[in-house]
Design an enzyme around this catalytic site. Structure first.
Site, PDB file in Angstrom:
ATOM      1  N   HIS A   1       0.838  -1.198   0.000  1.00 54.20           N
ATOM      2  CA  HIS A   1       0.000   0.000   0.000  1.00 54.20           C
ATOM      3  C   HIS A   1       0.876   1.253   0.000  1.00 54.20           C
ATOM      4  CE1 HIS A   1      -3.159   2.621   2.212  1.00 54.20           C
ATOM      5  NE2 HIS A   1      -3.241   2.779   0.913  1.00 54.20           N
TER       6      HIS A   1
ATOM      7  N   TYR B   1       9.951  13.199 -12.987  1.00 54.88           N
ATOM      8  CA  TYR B   1      11.178  12.398 -12.913  1.00 54.88           C
ATOM      9  C   TYR B   1      11.607  12.179 -11.465  1.00 54.88           C
ATOM     10  CZ  TYR B   1      11.994  13.212 -17.954  1.00 54.88           C
ATOM     11  OH  TYR B   1      11.896  13.257 -19.320  1.00 54.88           O
TER      12      TYR B   1
ATOM     13  N   ASP C   1      -4.888   3.400  -4.873  1.00 54.85           N
ATOM     14  CA  ASP C   1      -5.022   3.883  -3.501  1.00 54.85           C
ATOM     15  C   ASP C   1      -6.255   4.780  -3.369  1.00 54.85           C
ATOM     16  OD1 ASP C   1      -4.642   4.753  -0.897  1.00 54.85           O
ATOM     17  OD2 ASP C   1      -2.505   5.123  -1.168  1.00 54.85           O
TER      18      ASP C   1
END
Length: 145
Positions: A22, A116, A66
């Site tokens: 998670h 990035y 999530d």
């Protein structure tokens, strides 16, 4: 072989998805993304012959997003001044709606270099052969209920 598992999900990718917990982050990157340098401290999985939408659809068939964060999905913003259209994002929205029941509000946008930097923290980066520009997508793993 396993029943019910999309064939695009390789044993290596399934292993990595199972290892993730998670809050861990997965990046599905287009062919221009610096996957090897960004993912050098994590897992880089090569899937050069596949498109991001095909992989996204397969991943979301086994990978929960999530639900405890506002935006479990992030895309790379188009660089200011770049006139590139990004129709592939419509495919992503359709897939997320179909697989997870999520609308546009579940997706955030990160400036290229911020994307990035966040991707460097990802558990895994899937390097694809996707040729569409700005086709990178970042997914935060949720829980299976």
């Amino acid at each position: 072989m396993l029943k019910g598992i999309p064939p695009v999900l390789s044993p290596e990718l399934l292993k990595v998805l199972c290892e993730m917990g998670h809050g861990d982050v997965l990046v599905i990157a287009d062919g221009n993304f610096p996957a090897e340098s960004v993912g050098k401290d994590g897992n880089v999985i090569r899937m050069d012959g596949h498109s991001v939408p095909d992989i996204l659809e397969a991943v979301l068939s086994v990978f929960p997003l999530d639900r405890y964060v506002e935006q479990p999905v992030h895309l790379m913003k188009v660089v200011e001044g770049d006139q590139t259209e990004v129709p592939i994002w419509e495919d992503y929205k359709r897939i997320m709606k179909q697989k997870e029941g999520l609308g546009e509000e579940a997706t955030g946008y990160l400036e290229r270099f911020d994307f990035y930097q966040e991707a460097k923290k990802a558990y895994a980066v899937i390097a694809t052969g996707e040729q569409a520009l700005y086709a990178n997508i970042m997914l935060q793993k949720g829980v299976v209920k």
